[in-house]
Design a protein around this motif. Structure first.
Motif, PDB file in Angstrom:
ATOM      1  N   THR A 136       0.827  -1.213   0.000  1.00 31.72           N
ATOM      2  CA  THR A 136       0.000   0.000   0.000  1.00 31.72           C
ATOM      3  C   THR A 136       0.859   1.260   0.000  1.00 31.72           C
ATOM      4  OG1 THR A 136      -1.723  -1.179   1.222  1.00 31.72           O
ATOM      5  CG2 THR A 136      -1.851   1.210   1.221  1.00 31.72           C
ATOM      6  N   SER A 137       1.957   1.256   0.753  1.00 30.67           N
ATOM      7  CA  SER A 137       2.825   2.446   0.808  1.00 30.67           C
ATOM      8  C   SER A 137       3.442   2.716  -0.562  1.00 30.67           C
ATOM      9  CB  SER A 137       3.926   2.266   1.858  1.00 30.67           C
ATOM     10  OG  SER A 137       4.764   1.170   1.537  1.00 30.67           O
ATOM     11  N   TRP A 138       3.859   1.639  -1.259  1.00 32.39           N
ATOM     12  CA  TRP A 138       4.434   1.825  -2.601  1.00 32.39           C
ATOM     13  C   TRP A 138       3.372   2.371  -3.561  1.00 32.39           C
ATOM     14  CZ3 TRP A 138       3.361   0.477  -7.525  1.00 32.39           C
ATOM     15  CH2 TRP A 138       4.370   0.675  -8.479  1.00 32.39           C
ATOM     16  N   ILE A 139       2.168   1.829  -3.477  1.00 29.47           N
ATOM     17  CA  ILE A 139       1.091   2.256  -4.382  1.00 29.47           C
ATOM     18  C   ILE A 139       0.791   3.735  -4.198  1.00 29.47           C
ATOM     19  CG2 ILE A 139      -1.349   1.961  -4.977  1.00 29.47           C
ATOM     20  CD1 ILE A 139      -1.026  -0.992  -4.128  1.00 29.47           C
ATOM     21  N   ASN A 140       0.765   4.200  -2.954  1.00 28.90           N
ATOM     22  CA  ASN A 140       0.495   5.619  -2.695  1.00 28.90           C
ATOM     23  C   ASN A 140       1.549   6.507  -3.369  1.00 28.90           C
ATOM     24  OD1 ASN A 140      -1.827   5.218  -1.158  1.00 28.90           O
ATOM     25  ND2 ASN A 140      -0.677   4.961   0.734  1.00 28.90           N
ATOM     26  N   GLN A 141       2.820   6.069  -3.280  1.00 28.46           N
ATOM     27  CA  GLN A 141       3.882   6.829  -3.943  1.00 28.46           C
ATOM     28  C   GLN A 141       3.709   6.789  -5.460  1.00 28.46           C
ATOM     29  OE1 GLN A 141       5.878   8.739  -2.545  1.00 28.46           O
ATOM     30  NE2 GLN A 141       6.165   8.042  -0.454  1.00 28.46           N
ATOM     31  N   ARG A 142       3.345   5.611  -5.972  1.00 30.56           N
ATOM     32  CA  ARG A 142       3.206   5.455  -7.433  1.00 30.56           C
ATOM     33  C   ARG A 142       2.073   6.324  -7.977  1.00 30.56           C
ATOM     34  NH1 ARG A 142       3.819   5.920 -11.965  1.00 30.56           N
ATOM     35  NH2 ARG A 142       3.802   4.336 -13.606  1.00 30.56           N
ATOM     36  N   LEU A 143       0.951   6.367  -7.275  1.00 28.41           N
ATOM     37  CA  LEU A 143      -0.176   7.182  -7.722  1.00 28.41           C
ATOM     38  C   LEU A 143       0.184   8.670  -7.687  1.00 28.41           C
ATOM     39  CD1 LEU A 143      -3.205   5.346  -6.046  1.00 28.41           C
ATOM     40  CD2 LEU A 143      -2.416   5.190  -8.416  1.00 28.41           C
ATOM     41  N   LYS A 144       0.932   9.071  -6.666  1.00 25.16           N
ATOM     42  CA  LYS A 144       1.377  10.460  -6.602  1.00 25.16           C
ATOM     43  C   LYS A 144       2.318  10.765  -7.764  1.00 25.16           C
ATOM     44  CE  LYS A 144       1.822  14.573  -4.905  1.00 25.16           C
ATOM     45  NZ  LYS A 144       0.698  15.535  -4.983  1.00 25.16           N
ATOM     46  N   SER A 145       3.162   9.798  -8.119  1.00 24.58           N
ATOM     47  CA  SER A 145       4.114  10.013  -9.218  1.00 24.58           C
ATOM     48  C   SER A 145       3.389  10.195 -10.551  1.00 24.58           C
ATOM     49  CB  SER A 145       5.108   8.840  -9.314  1.00 24.58           C
ATOM     50  OG  SER A 145       4.514   7.691  -9.903  1.00 24.58           O
ATOM     51  N   GLU A 147       0.469  11.665 -10.886  1.00 24.57           N
ATOM     52  CA  GLU A 147      -0.020  13.051 -10.846  1.00 24.57           C
ATOM     53  C   GLU A 147       1.094  14.036 -11.187  1.00 24.57           C
ATOM     54  OE1 GLU A 147      -1.443  16.266  -7.470  1.00 24.57           O
ATOM     55  OE2 GLU A 147      -1.766  14.133  -7.092  1.00 24.57           O
ATOM     56  N   VAL A 148       2.280  13.815 -10.611  1.00 27.98           N
ATOM     57  CA  VAL A 148       3.424  14.699 -10.866  1.00 27.98           C
ATOM     58  C   VAL A 148       3.838  14.629 -12.335  1.00 27.98           C
ATOM     59  CG1 VAL A 148       5.888  15.044 -10.367  1.00 27.98           C
ATOM     60  CG2 VAL A 148       4.270  14.625  -8.500  1.00 27.98           C
ATOM     61  N   ARG A 149       3.844  13.426 -12.882  1.00 29.53           N
ATOM     62  CA  ARG A 149       4.206  13.243 -14.290  1.00 29.53           C
ATOM     63  C   ARG A 149       3.211  13.962 -15.208  1.00 29.53           C
ATOM     64  NH1 ARG A 149       8.285  12.220 -17.911  1.00 29.53           N
ATOM     65  NH2 ARG A 149       7.424  11.339 -19.812  1.00 29.53           N
ATOM     66  N   LYS A 150       1.929  13.879 -14.870  1.00 32.02           N
ATOM     67  CA  LYS A 150       0.904  14.533 -15.686  1.00 32.02           C
ATOM     68  C   LYS A 150       1.105  16.060 -15.685  1.00 32.02           C
ATOM     69  CE  LYS A 150      -3.023  14.579 -18.045  1.00 32.02           C
ATOM     70  NZ  LYS A 150      -3.308  16.013 -18.155  1.00 32.02           N
ATOM     71  N   GLU A 151       1.434  16.618 -14.540  1.00 28.51           N
ATOM     72  CA  GLU A 151       1.680  18.057 -14.463  1.00 28.51           C
ATOM     73  C   GLU A 151       2.862  18.454 -15.345  1.00 28.51           C
ATOM     74  OE1 GLU A 151       2.216  18.922 -10.359  1.00 28.51           O
ATOM     75  OE2 GLU A 151       0.099  18.683  -9.848  1.00 28.51           O
ATOM     76  N   LEU A 152       3.892  17.601 -15.375  1.00 30.06           N
ATOM     77  CA  LEU A 152       5.061  17.891 -16.202  1.00 30.06           C
ATOM     78  C   LEU A 152       4.723  17.808 -17.688  1.00 30.06           C
ATOM     79  CD1 LEU A 152       8.066  18.409 -16.643  1.00 30.06           C
ATOM     80  CD2 LEU A 152       8.466  15.949 -16.345  1.00 30.06           C
ATOM     81  N   LEU A 211      10.666  14.212  -7.429  1.00 30.69           N
ATOM     82  CA  LEU A 211      11.340  15.481  -7.128  1.00 30.69           C
ATOM     83  C   LEU A 211      11.946  16.071  -8.410  1.00 30.69           C
ATOM     84  CD1 LEU A 211      12.468  17.627  -5.210  1.00 30.69           C
ATOM     85  CD2 LEU A 211      14.414  16.096  -4.771  1.00 30.69           C
ATOM     86  N   ALA A 212      12.569  15.227  -9.201  1.00 30.63           N
ATOM     87  CA  ALA A 212      13.180  15.681 -10.450  1.00 30.63           C
ATOM     88  C   ALA A 212      12.133  16.240 -11.405  1.00 30.63           C
ATOM     89  CB  ALA A 212      13.942  14.528 -11.106  1.00 30.63           C
ATOM     90  N   GLU A 213      11.010  15.533 -11.543  1.00 32.03           N
ATOM     91  CA  GLU A 213       9.981  15.969 -12.485  1.00 32.03           C
ATOM     92  C   GLU A 213       9.227  17.192 -11.977  1.00 32.03           C
ATOM     93  OE1 GLU A 213       9.109  12.042 -15.132  1.00 32.03           O
ATOM     94  OE2 GLU A 213       7.679  12.423 -13.502  1.00 32.03           O
ATOM     95  N   ALA A 214       8.926  17.224 -10.674  1.00 32.40           N
ATOM     96  CA  ALA A 214       8.219  18.372 -10.106  1.00 32.40           C
ATOM     97  C   ALA A 214       9.090  19.630 -10.186  1.00 32.40           C
ATOM     98  CB  ALA A 214       7.826  18.082  -8.655  1.00 32.40           C
ATOM     99  N   THR A 215      10.383  19.473  -9.926  1.00 36.05           N
ATOM    100  CA  THR A 215      11.311  20.606  -9.995  1.00 36.05           C
ATOM    101  C   THR A 215      11.413  21.124 -11.424  1.00 36.05           C
ATOM    102  OG1 THR A 215      12.581  19.682  -8.160  1.00 36.05           O
ATOM    103  CG2 THR A 215      13.652  21.380  -9.482  1.00 36.05           C
TER     104      THR A 215
END
Length: 275
Positions: A136-145, A147-152, A211-215
């Motif tokens: 579950t902890s990995w999935i939460n990070q993956r789903l957030k990633s 979202e970050v990728r979509k913004e980029l 972090l790399a993509e959001a930055t």
């Protein structure tokens, strides 16, 4: 929009057509699931010939789309929409036919639900990753990633960056700047071929990639790049900031962050924790 659907944990390549508002599915993938054939393409070729000889119009009305193959490259493959698949399944003797029909009907309904309530797509992504054995902890990070990728990618589109090769080139620059590896080198390290790299990252790898993509997104918004060369420079800067963070963490812990661990290893670890 190409996607991967799961039927009983088996992957089916699919593509959503916004104009027609319908899914198209790879016929070869479906035949492999329904028949357990070791040579689904040969099976499909023989079935197409049989349908033509019987005077069926189905094989004439099927479409073709470019989809990613096992070697990571895109090839034209036969696809069918839900209605066509219902008719096709009648020609394939399989004990999985009925549950597959139910899955097809559910898939179409779920897409309508998701267009009305995007949160449902997140819930289903969570469900699919759980079925594949992720924590579950990995999935939460993956789903957030995601979202970050979509913004980029939205930012890149706003700056005139073209999907496909230019997106891939900028992604490669970011990845190499923070991890020290190109995407290809990174996938080789993890023993991957056509699998998604992010689906095989550890929690910390995902965090640094985010972090790399959001930055990169934030620097782009502030600098308003016009040319592709300017976008490349910003991608490198965003990646380097995350790369410096990686080096600091490694210095403090004495451990390498970029790891050969892949999804199989991550899932085995998660299974052991459950025992």
């Amino acid at each position: 929009m190409e996607n991967i659907k799961l039927f009983e944990s088996q992957k089916i390549r699919s593509s959503w057509n916004n104009e027609e508002e319908k899914w198209y599915f790879s016929i070869v993938d479906i035949i492999e699931i329904l028949t357990d054939s070791p040579r689904p393409r040969k099976y499909w070729s023989a079935l197409k010939t049989k349908l033509k000889n019987e005077g069926s119009e189905l094989s004439h009305n099927l479409g073709q789309l470019k989809m990613k193959s096992d070697d990571g490259k895109f090839y034209v493959t036969d696809v069918a929409d839900t209605e066509q698949l219902f008719r096709l399944i009648q020609s394939i003797p399989s004990p999985k036919a009925e549950p597959f029909k139910q899955w097809l009907a559910k898939t179409g309904y779920e897409r309508i639900e998701e267009s009305q309530d995007p949160e449902k797509s997140i819930d289903r992504a969570m469900e699919n990753y759980l079925k594949l054995g992720y924590s579950t902890s990995w999935i939460n990070q993956r789903l957030k990633s995601i979202e970050v990728r979509k913004e980029l990618t939205d930012e890149w589109e706003n700056r005139g960056v073209k999907k496909g090769q230019e997106f891939a080139s900028l992604t490669d620059i970011i990845t190499q700047a923070w991890s020290g590896n190109t995407v290809k080198q990174y996938k080789n390290l993890k023993g991957l071929k056509n699998e998604n790299l992010r689906d095989n990252m550890t929690n910390l790898e995902l965090i640094l990639n985010m972090l790399a993509e959001a930055t990169t997104t934030e620097i782009s918004k502030e600098n308003n790049p016009v040319t592709f060369a300017e976008n490349k420079n910003i991608a490198k800067k965003g990646g380097e900031i995350a790369g410096n963070t990686r080096k600091q963490i490694e210095e403090q812990t004495g451990k390498k962050i970029v790891s050969p661990q892949n999804a199989k290893v991550l899932k085995e670890k998660n299974d052991r924790l459950k025992e």
